[in-house]
Design a protein around this motif. Structure first.
Motif, PDB file in Angstrom:
ATOM      1  N   TRP A  47      46.506  40.666  25.014  1.00  0.00           N
ATOM      2  CA  TRP A  47      46.017  39.699  26.089  1.00  0.00           C
ATOM      3  C   TRP A  47      44.669  39.138  25.649  1.00  0.00           C
ATOM      4  O   TRP A  47      44.259  38.347  26.604  1.00  0.00           O
ATOM      5  N   GLU A  48      44.139  39.488  24.649  1.00  0.00           N
ATOM      6  CA  GLU A  48      42.554  39.140  24.542  1.00  0.00           C
ATOM      7  C   GLU A  48      42.353  37.878  24.840  1.00  0.00           C
ATOM      8  O   GLU A  48      41.364  37.242  25.515  1.00  0.00           O
ATOM      9  N   ARG A  49      43.082  37.005  23.762  1.00  0.00           N
ATOM     10  CA  ARG A  49      42.668  35.390  23.862  1.00  0.00           C
ATOM     11  C   ARG A  49      42.890  34.924  25.360  1.00  0.00           C
ATOM     12  O   ARG A  49      42.262  34.188  25.935  1.00  0.00           O
ATOM     13  N   HIS A  50      44.067  35.433  25.858  1.00  0.00           N
ATOM     14  CA  HIS A  50      44.509  34.819  27.244  1.00  0.00           C
ATOM     15  C   HIS A  50      43.382  35.114  28.301  1.00  0.00           C
ATOM     16  O   HIS A  50      42.972  34.422  28.997  1.00  0.00           O
ATOM     17  N   ALA A  51      43.149  36.267  28.406  1.00  0.00           N
ATOM     18  CA  ALA A  51      42.046  37.004  29.341  1.00  0.00           C
ATOM     19  C   ALA A  51      40.897  36.339  29.070  1.00  0.00           C
ATOM     20  O   ALA A  51      39.998  35.627  30.203  1.00  0.00           O
ATOM     21  N   ARG A  52      40.280  35.916  27.865  1.00  0.00           N
ATOM     22  CA  ARG A  52      38.833  35.109  27.709  1.00  0.00           C
ATOM     23  C   ARG A  52      39.228  33.663  28.162  1.00  0.00           C
ATOM     24  O   ARG A  52      38.120  33.144  28.673  1.00  0.00           O
ATOM     25  N   GLU A  53      40.167  33.047  27.924  1.00  0.00           N
ATOM     26  CA  GLU A  53      40.342  31.770  28.426  1.00  0.00           C
ATOM     27  C   GLU A  53      40.466  31.550  29.908  1.00  0.00           C
ATOM     28  O   GLU A  53      39.813  30.768  30.347  1.00  0.00           O
ATOM     29  N   LEU A  54      41.035  32.511  30.364  1.00  0.00           N
ATOM     30  CA  LEU A  54      41.480  32.402  31.770  1.00  0.00           C
ATOM     31  C   LEU A  54      40.094  32.796  32.826  1.00  0.00           C
ATOM     32  O   LEU A  54      39.942  32.076  33.906  1.00  0.00           O
ATOM     33  N   ALA A  55      39.435  33.694  32.159  1.00  0.00           N
ATOM     34  CA  ALA A  55      38.186  34.242  32.872  1.00  0.00           C
ATOM     35  C   ALA A  55      37.137  33.443  32.628  1.00  0.00           C
ATOM     36  O   ALA A  55      35.941  33.418  33.286  1.00  0.00           O
ATOM     37  N   ALA A  56      37.171  32.221  31.714  1.00  0.00           N
ATOM     38  CA  ALA A  56      35.915  31.414  31.529  1.00  0.00           C
ATOM     39  C   ALA A  56      35.338  30.627  32.593  1.00  0.00           C
ATOM     40  O   ALA A  56      33.981  30.539  32.658  1.00  0.00           O
ATOM     41  N   ASP A  57      36.047  30.004  33.624  1.00  0.00           N
ATOM     42  CA  ASP A  57      35.485  29.134  34.608  1.00  0.00           C
ATOM     43  C   ASP A  57      34.985  29.954  35.807  1.00  0.00           C
ATOM     44  O   ASP A  57      34.578  29.509  36.588  1.00  0.00           O
ATOM     45  N   GLY A  58      35.113  31.348  35.730  1.00  0.00           N
ATOM     46  CA  GLY A  58      34.550  32.221  36.953  1.00  0.00           C
ATOM     47  C   GLY A  58      35.488  32.181  38.130  1.00  0.00           C
ATOM     48  O   GLY A  58      35.123  32.994  39.156  1.00  0.00           O
ATOM     49  N   THR A  59      36.587  31.433  37.908  1.00  0.00           N
ATOM     50  CA  THR A  59      37.583  31.472  39.284  1.00  0.00           C
ATOM     51  C   THR A  59      38.765  32.684  39.060  1.00  0.00           C
ATOM     52  O   THR A  59      39.341  33.176  40.072  1.00  0.00           O
ATOM     53  N   VAL A  60      38.741  33.409  37.858  1.00  0.00           N
ATOM     54  CA  VAL A  60      39.658  34.429  37.599  1.00  0.00           C
ATOM     55  C   VAL A  60      39.203  35.607  37.001  1.00  0.00           C
ATOM     56  O   VAL A  60      38.548  35.574  36.246  1.00  0.00           O
ATOM     57  N   ARG A  61      39.304  36.823  37.590  1.00  0.00           N
ATOM     58  CA  ARG A  61      38.978  37.953  37.143  1.00  0.00           C
ATOM     59  C   ARG A  61      40.173  38.756  36.363  1.00  0.00           C
ATOM     60  O   ARG A  61      41.442  38.766  37.026  1.00  0.00           O
ATOM     61  N   VAL A  62      40.183  39.006  34.940  1.00  0.00           N
ATOM     62  CA  VAL A  62      41.279  39.446  34.549  1.00  0.00           C
ATOM     63  C   VAL A  62      41.183  40.987  34.179  1.00  0.00           C
ATOM     64  O   VAL A  62      40.226  41.172  33.668  1.00  0.00           O
ATOM     65  N   VAL A  63      42.281  41.836  34.444  1.00  0.00           N
ATOM     66  CA  VAL A  63      42.272  43.171  34.367  1.00  0.00           C
ATOM     67  C   VAL A  63      43.409  43.357  33.366  1.00  0.00           C
ATOM     68  O   VAL A  63      44.577  42.962  33.816  1.00  0.00           O
ATOM     69  N   ARG A  64      43.130  43.836  32.178  1.00  0.00           N
ATOM     70  CA  ARG A  64      44.361  44.501  31.224  1.00  0.00           C
ATOM     71  C   ARG A  64      43.986  45.644  30.667  1.00  0.00           C
ATOM     72  O   ARG A  64      42.816  46.329  30.956  1.00  0.00           O
TER      73      ARG A  64
END
Length: 322
Positions: A47-64
């Motif tokens: 999930w690394e690429r997905h987490a990096r992109e989704l967390a980039a704008d500060g609206t999503v905190r990603v837990v994997r």
């Protein structure tokens, strides 16, 4: 170019003492937390690429996190392993790392089954907190061909061979690991070619195939062997009521050999709010082969959560929000 979101690593202790390796990407004060569960023989790097992109704008905190027995997570004391146990692990991670606020859940293959186990065992948690779910390349059950008379004899026979093979690997885990270490590895040509044949589509990028091959090759032998029977006995059909009124995205590759399209169609029939997308010429490793397809659906679910869509009492809450 967006700034790299902050990232931290921690450990969560499961009910039986298993240490689960967790990685958190993004700001602690993000309005929504996305929790991602990977599939059999993979780890949180999937999930690394997905987490990096989704967390980039500060609206999503990603837990994997690494599922029990995979990557940096221990196996714990409970045996035999079950998908229900993974649902308990997920509940514990949510309690420890994301105890409040809206959630979006995403699962690939066994990770999708983990979310189903959570929904069956902890329906109040799901209906109260979860604003959206992505299920990719997964199934609610009926994976064991041996027990299905409607399946051709050839596939039932193959099911017996597979079960015998993984049972042998379980009994001889150390020896099987040594044998594997002497076989061609992911940095040769044969291993990635075999992985591509069974888990990817014909046009999968080489780097995506190599990433999957490396994770599979690094997976501890007990996880390779001992999760197989749990996958075969997994059955949550008819037990997913907590997901019925939630926004659910179901994504599957048209060439998926492990959890074929029929399994996703069956899920879509059980979940009336679900949207089914069949990605053409794509295999089981859809999240690595076509990461943008998965990321965009997760992004949409997270945007809905930020807007307050789906939080609380299911469809009523969505009606009030919009």
């Amino acid at each position: 170019m967006p700034a790299t979101p902050p990232c931290s690593s921690l450990s969560v202790t499961a009910t039986d003492g298993a240490s689960l390796a967790v990685r958190v990407d993004g700001a602690d004060d993000a309005p929504v937390t996305l929790v991602l569960a990977h599939g059999w023989t993979l780890d949180a790097r999937a999930w690394e690429r997905h987490a990096r992109e989704l967390a980039a704008d500060g609206t999503v905190r990603v837990v994997r996190y690494d599922q029990r027995g995979h990557g940096g997570s221990g196996g714990g004391s409970i045996r035999p392993w079950s998908i229900d146990l993974l649902g308990d692990d997920l509940a514990g991670i949510i309690d420890a790392v994301a105890p409040g606020g809206p959630l979006v859940l995403g699962g690939h293959s066994m990770g999708g089954m983990t979310i189903m186990a959570l929904a069956a065992a902890y329906p109040e948690l799901v209906t109260d907190r979860v604003a959206g779910v992505l299920l990719t390349s997964t199934s609610a059950g009926q994976l064991d061909a041996r027990r299905r008379r409607s399946v051709p004899l050839r596939l039932r026979a193959l099911g017996h061979v597979e079960s015998a093979f993984f049972a042998y690997c379980s009994r001889t885990a150390e020896r099987s690991a040594r044998i594997r270490d002497h076989l061609p590895g992911p940095d040769g040509r044969f291993n990635p070619a075999l992985v591509k044949r069974y888990l990817y589509g014909p046009d999968a990028p080489g780097e995506a195939v190599l990433a999957g091959a490396r994770m599979i090759h690094a997976c501890p032998m007990p996880a390779v062997a001992d999760w197989f029977p749990a996958l075969m006995t997994h059955d949550k059909a008819g037990a997913l009521g907590a997901l019925r009124e939630l926004p659910v995205e179901i994504v599957v590759g048209s060439l998926d050999r492990l959890t074929p399209v029929a399994h996703s169609r069956r899920l879509a029939r059980e979940l009336p709010q679900a949207a089914l997308h069949i990605e053409p010429e794509c295999g089981h490793m859809l999240l690595l082969e076509r990461p943008a397809v998965v990321t965009e659906r997760l992004r949409s679910l997270c945007a809905g959560a930020v807007a307050g869509v789906g939080v609380g009492a299911g469809i009523e809450a969505r009606t009030e929000a919009g």
